[in-house]
Design a protein around this motif. Structure first.
Motif, PDB file in Angstrom:
ATOM      1  N   MET A  14       0.839  -1.183  -0.068  1.00 39.00           N
ATOM      2  CA  MET A  14      -0.136  -0.031  -0.226  1.00 39.00           C
ATOM      3  C   MET A  14       0.740   1.113  -0.237  1.00 39.00           C
ATOM      4  O   MET A  14       0.463   2.200  -0.704  1.00 39.00           O
ATOM      5  N   TYR A  15       1.982   1.237   0.968  1.00 35.06           N
ATOM      6  CA  TYR A  15       2.761   2.411   0.838  1.00 35.06           C
ATOM      7  C   TYR A  15       3.433   2.552  -0.334  1.00 35.06           C
ATOM      8  O   TYR A  15       3.838   3.597  -0.972  1.00 35.06           O
ATOM      9  N   GLY A  16       3.701   1.509  -0.903  1.00 33.96           N
ATOM     10  CA  GLY A  16       4.458   1.621  -2.280  1.00 33.96           C
ATOM     11  C   GLY A  16       3.679   2.142  -3.430  1.00 33.96           C
ATOM     12  O   GLY A  16       4.262   2.736  -4.399  1.00 33.96           O
ATOM     13  N   PHE A  17       2.415   2.110  -3.426  1.00 30.93           N
ATOM     14  CA  PHE A  17       1.456   2.554  -4.333  1.00 30.93           C
ATOM     15  C   PHE A  17       0.684   3.785  -3.914  1.00 30.93           C
ATOM     16  O   PHE A  17      -0.346   4.055  -4.433  1.00 30.93           O
ATOM     17  N   SER A  18       1.275   4.548  -2.936  1.00 24.54           N
ATOM     18  CA  SER A  18       0.667   5.598  -2.577  1.00 24.54           C
ATOM     19  C   SER A  18       1.705   6.595  -2.699  1.00 24.54           C
ATOM     20  O   SER A  18       3.011   6.429  -2.706  1.00 24.54           O
ATOM     21  N   GLN A  19       1.224   7.968  -2.744  1.00 22.94           N
ATOM     22  CA  GLN A  19       2.372   9.073  -2.746  1.00 22.94           C
ATOM     23  C   GLN A  19       1.656  10.262  -1.987  1.00 22.94           C
ATOM     24  O   GLN A  19       0.582  10.221  -1.922  1.00 22.94           O
ATOM     25  N   GLN A  20       2.676  11.155  -1.672  1.00 23.10           N
ATOM     26  CA  GLN A  20       1.838  12.578  -0.941  1.00 23.10           C
ATOM     27  C   GLN A  20       1.804  13.370  -2.223  1.00 23.10           C
ATOM     28  O   GLN A  20       2.775  13.675  -3.012  1.00 23.10           O
TER      29      GLN A  20
END
Length: 1022
Positions: A14-20
């Motif tokens: 999930m973290y890898g496929f999210s961005q700020q």
């Protein structure tokens, strides 16, 4: 352990496929918006923008963000793997929360205590007109806008909430109480005064023949309606008192378009139109006309003659072709008039700097033979910039417009309807004017002057208009703004009229003559202002303190040249052997200090206080300053919890009341001084001087006390909105030109009168979103005004020279006329009731303060007026309809045609054939006669001052219909445009009326009524 690894891998994925992602949310003007909700579509994540409009959120780089804020439309924005974005929200289309421009600020209808009506850019764009004043017709309660003529470039009469000023000049037109016109914060130089110095078809003069005393060339014709963002009409004391002495007749604010933050956009619009004259009253044909003429000679016991020196010379009977039959109205005014308009605009910018550049071109031809036209071309520029710290703001708006109107200088061209239908062909095969026919000289003696000669008598006026405004504001600390407004409005005119030799009867060896005129209206001002806003718990306080320094000048010059030996020299002043010149100039200075305090408690209880102290150079020492102001209070009762529970269908409710004093310095410059001017008469070899006026240093400000009570309601989430307002304006200390006996050596003197004039009435506005579906929507708006004007007091009226002009308790436009008794069955003459009940063909006029045989007939004020607009939308198709209506009394065609003698050599409406012919006849009109000193000729004089020439002038006019279609997105992508609308519109399509004449609005039988116009065009955005 296995379960823990699974959870860690999921979280890592999930973290890898999210961005700020971060960004800034702003409105269309680049203002940063706080408290806007930013959420992930289809998810649970959300945040709010901070006080600077910024947000930060972690989400899927291919997701979609949803932005929602109070008062703004929801917007979705695809992230598309971006890490930053700027988002611009559009304000919701809610009338109550829409920004209104008011005096020295802005507000919304919800929070405003004044009486303000706004015309939006989208409403303006639906009517492809050349004069912005025509956009106001039928749209604004309390406002009557009337066209003076259908000739391109003609002026408009504008009156807001009735006539305030007494007319003291006998025989002169009533002075129009025009509102104050302000463009981008700067008073428009010429205001609504006609800019022409010479007569023309648009300015036929003040005589009874044309019934068009206010006709002329409009200064607003040079402005481009497409450059206008909004027009606000300010009516009551709360809205107008901040303008002090200049606002006694109301204020009209014109705001031009500005740039908006976002990508650079190119807008382009163009339209072409064709206009034609509507139906007019049929005139007599040749058979009917000759029958009238022969009968008139028989009634007078006279014999027509072919001898030009005879008193009974009648070339139409003796020399003209009785088989010829020409409709001269069709000959001169039935040619289609064509128009074309092009507008282009380039706008864009970022959150700190926005710009807009626009250009326009318009051309309208006339419906008469000849190369007559009204043209204008213009440029506009708007720039806004603010520094990064948002403390310093710079706004500039400017426009330049050049216009040229050329037509015939000769008002008699409008009288071609009176030409005999068997008048000979005016020109020969070579295109030259014909001056003789069968030995008859067409020189105006017995036979009219050649009508085509008027087409050769040229009139032209060119104008250059500059309106410019610059506002610099600085915010040293939060909520404190220092602002200074610098502005200039300048209009220069160049006027020319010519009567060449070829337009005159050659038998008299004529010479050519010409007139040259130049004028300039300039107004500049500087207005420093200090705004401060603060909150005390639930109380919001907004304050304003400012000053005005204004300088206005007017310069005019006219040269009358005659004796030209050749038409080739007629455009040159130096080419004329005889020249006479005159000039005028005046300077007006105005200074003021003003302020305002607005209180808003819990967004329910509202209070507004305005004050202004004005100084004017029009008054003498010790009289130059006046104090004005207003107080208003309001209650948003719909915000009370008890009301919400008791009336859940009520979404908006407000009660408001205002009272205040505005004023007027509407008099000429320097009347408090004794002035002299040069005269043509000489004393010895010295130039002579004559006095211009009788000085009076004691007159001062007129004042208008305004009161208004209003109630506003909204139902069903504001889908239904109603406004009901009662107003009462009382104008006293009148500034008048008091008529003096001729033995004083002066015709009048300026002074104040204690007379009080009251204008009161009701204004009703209803707006409804009747159907609001996905594919179909229907909205409507109705406004109705019921006014009443009356004279409240006039000390010494019975002993004054105005005892038979005005009456206490009646309107200023009251009519005192002879009571028409019909046609005497035995004599065939018009007869009138005398005050003793008997009838006579020669009643007695008013004299020595006695009305004698005159009686009160009514007044020409509208009983009620208003407008109804409807908008229908089906898919991409939209239909807009606007109708205007008035209930009024007006002068009919008889008041003009009987300035001629039915039976004379002028053609008449065919309706006059219902005439008396022999004893015992019951007829509508008296017997025909050929000369003015006959019994019938003498009876005509009281007839045009009788109630027979007035009647119902009420009408319902379909002002405009506009049908537009927006092309689908798929088509737009193929042709490379963002938006494209195709539209067709129709103006003045039909009129429902019982009026006896050609047009109930202009009420000028020999004038040109508003034209029927059909327009086709497009609006595109790239």
């Amino acid at each position: 352990m296995k379960i823990l690894l699974i959870i860690v891998s999921i979280l890592y994925g999930m973290y890898g496929f999210s961005q700020q992602i971060s960004g800034t949310v702003m409105d269309g003007g680049g203002k940063r918006l706080s408290s806007v909700t930013v959420s992930v579509k289809g998810g649970m994540l959300k945040t709010l923008t901070d006080k600077d409009g910024r947000f930060r959120l972690k989400t899927d780089p291919n997701g979609t963000l949803v932005f929602t804020g109070i008062g703004f439309e929801m917007k979705e924005e695809n992230i598309d793997k971006r890490s930053t974005m700027n988002v611009y929200l559009t304000e919701k289309n809610n009338t109550l929360d829409e920004i209104q421009v008011i005096g020295y600020g802005t507000n919304t209808q919800r929070m405003n205590l004044g009486s303000v009506t706004k015309i939006r850019a989208e409403d303006i764009e639906k009517q492809p007109v050349s004069n912005p004043l025509s956009l106001l017709q039928g749209r604004v309660p309390g406002l009557v806008v009337s066209s003076t003529s259908g000739i391109p470039g003609s002026s408009f009469k504008v009156q807001l909430r009735g006539q305030n000023t007494i007319n003291t000049n006998f025989g002169a037109a009533v002075p129009m109480d025009n509102p104050l016109f302000i463009i981008d914060g700067v008073p428009f130089g010429p205001q609504n005064e006609n800019i022409n110095s010479f007569g023309s078809m648009a300015a036929p003069g003040t005589g009874r023949m044309f019934n068009n005393s206010y006709g002329g060339v409009s200064p607003f014709n040079t402005l481009n309606p497409n450059d206008i963002e909004s027009i606000e009409v300010l009516r009551d004391a709360d809205a107008t008192a901040i303008y002090g002495a200049r606002a006694g007749n109301g204020v009209i604010l014109i705001t031009t378009k500005k740039g908006k933050a976002g990508k650079t956009e190119l807008t382009l619009s163009s339209n072409m139109g064709i206009a034609s004259l509507g139906e007019t009253m049929p005139m007599m044909n040749t058979e009917q006309f000759l029958e009238m003429r022969k009968e008139a000679y028989k009634n007078d016991n006279r014999v027509p003659s072919a001898d030009p020196v005879s008193s009974t010379y009648a070339p139409d009977l003796m020399l003209f072709d009785s088989g010829r039959d020409i409709d001269w109205i069709r000959e001169f005014f039935r040619k289609p008039s064509f128009s074309s308009t092009i507008n282009a605009g380039l706008s864009g910018g970022n959150s700190d700097t926005q710009f807009r550049f626009g250009t326009n071109y318009h051309n309208s031809t006339f419906m008469m033979p000849g190369n007559f036209s009204d043209r204008k071309i213009g440029l506009s520029l708007g720039i806004h910039h603010r520094t990064k710290d948002q403390k310093l703001n710079f706004d500039f708006s400017g426009s330049y417009n050049h216009g040229k109107n050329n037509s015939s200088l000769s008002p008699p061209l409008l009288l071609t309807a009176t030409l005999q239908p068997n008048y000979p062909e005016p020109g020969n095969e070579a295109g030259e004017l014909v001056w003789y026919h069968n030995g008859a000289a067409l020189n105006g003696v017995g036979a009219p002057v050649n009508p085509y000669a008027y087409l050769l008598q040229k009139y032209q006026i060119a104008s250059n208009t500059i309106n410019s405004n610059m506002v610099v504001s600085y915010t040293p600390v939060k909520n404190l703004i220092f602002k200074t407004n610098f502005g200039i409005s300048d209009m220069s005119t160049d006027e020319y009229s010519a009567t060449p030799k070829k337009s005159r009867f050659p038998g008299f060896d004529p010479l050519a003559e010409a007139s040259f005129g130049a004028g300039r209206f300039t107004s500049w001002l500087m207005e420093p202002q200090l705004n401060y806003m603060f909150n005390l718990n639930s109380l919001q306080v907004t304050t304003l303190l400012g000053g005005t320094f204004q300088n206005s000048s007017q310069v005019g010059r006219q040269v009358f040249a005659s004796g030209y030996l050749s038409d080739e020299l007629i455009g040159s002043i130096s080419g004329a052997p005889v020249k006479n010149a005159q000039d005028q100039s005046s300077i007006y200075r105005y200074a003021a200090i003003f302020g305002r305090v607005n209180l808003n408690l819990s967004k329910k209880y509202l209070l507004s206080i305005n004050f202004r102290r004005d100084g004017s150079s029009k008054f003498g020492p010790q009289r130059q300053f006046g104090n004005f102001g207003s107080i208003a209070a309001g209650w948003l009762f719909s915000e009370e919890e008890a009301v919400k529970k008791l009336v859940p269908v009520l979404s908006y409710g407000k009660l408001r009341m205002s009272y205040g004093i505005t004023g007027s310095d509407a008099t000429g410059n320097y009347n408090y001084l004794s002035r002299w001017r040069p005269t043509d008469y000489r004393y010895g070899n010295s130039l002579g001087y004559v006095p211009v006026n009788l000085s009076n240093s004691l007159f001062s400000w007129a004042s208008t006390k305004k009161m208004e009570v209003g109630a506003e309601f909204g139902f069903m989430k504001d889908r239904l909105l109603f406004t009901l307002a009662w107003y009462r304006n009382r104008t006293g200390n009148q500034l008048v030109n008091y008529t003096l006996p001729m033995m004083t050596g002066f015709s009048s003197v300026v002074e104040n009168w204690d007379a009080i004039v009251e204008n009161a009435g009701f204004e009703i506005v209803a707006q409804a979103s009747l159907i609001k579906g996905k594919n179909f929507a229907w909205s409507a708006s109705l406004n109705i005004t019921v006014p009443k004007n009356k004279l409240i007091s006039f000390p010494g009226l019975e002993e004054s020279a105005y005892a038979t002009t005005y009456t206490i308790g009646r309107s200023l436009s009251s009519l005192y006329l002879f009571r028409y008794a019909g046609v005497d069955h035995e004599t065939g003459l018009f007869s009138f009731y005398k005050n003793d009940g008997t009838t006579s063909s020669t009643p007695q006029d008013a004299k020595n303060g006695n009305f004698n045989d005159l009686s009160y007939f009514g007044n020409t004020d509208p009983r009620f007026f208003g407008g109804l607009s409807n908008t229908f939308r089906y898919g991409r198709l939209q239909l807009d309809i606007l109708a205007e209506f008035r209930k009024q009394l007006g002068k009919n065609y008889l008041g003009q045609v009987y300035n001629y003698r039915p039976g004379g050599n002028a053609n008449m409406p065919a309706e006059l054939l219902n005439r008396w012919q022999k004893p015992g006849d019951i007829a509508q009109f008296q017997k025909f006669s050929t000369y003015s000193s006959s019994p019938a000729g003498r009876a005509t004089r009281p007839f045009i001052d009788s109630d027979a020439v007035y009647g119902d002038a009420s009408f319902i006019r379909l002002k405009s219909i506009s049908l537009s279609y927006g092309l689908p997105v798929a088509v737009l992508r193929r042709i490379g445009t963002e938006q494209l609308q195709i539209f067709c519109s129709m103006q003045n399509l039909f009129t429902i009326t019982n009026y006896k004449g050609n047009d109930p609005e202009t009420q000028s039988f020999y004038g040109v009524p508003p034209l029927k116009t059909y327009t086709l065009g497009f609006q595109a955005k790239f």
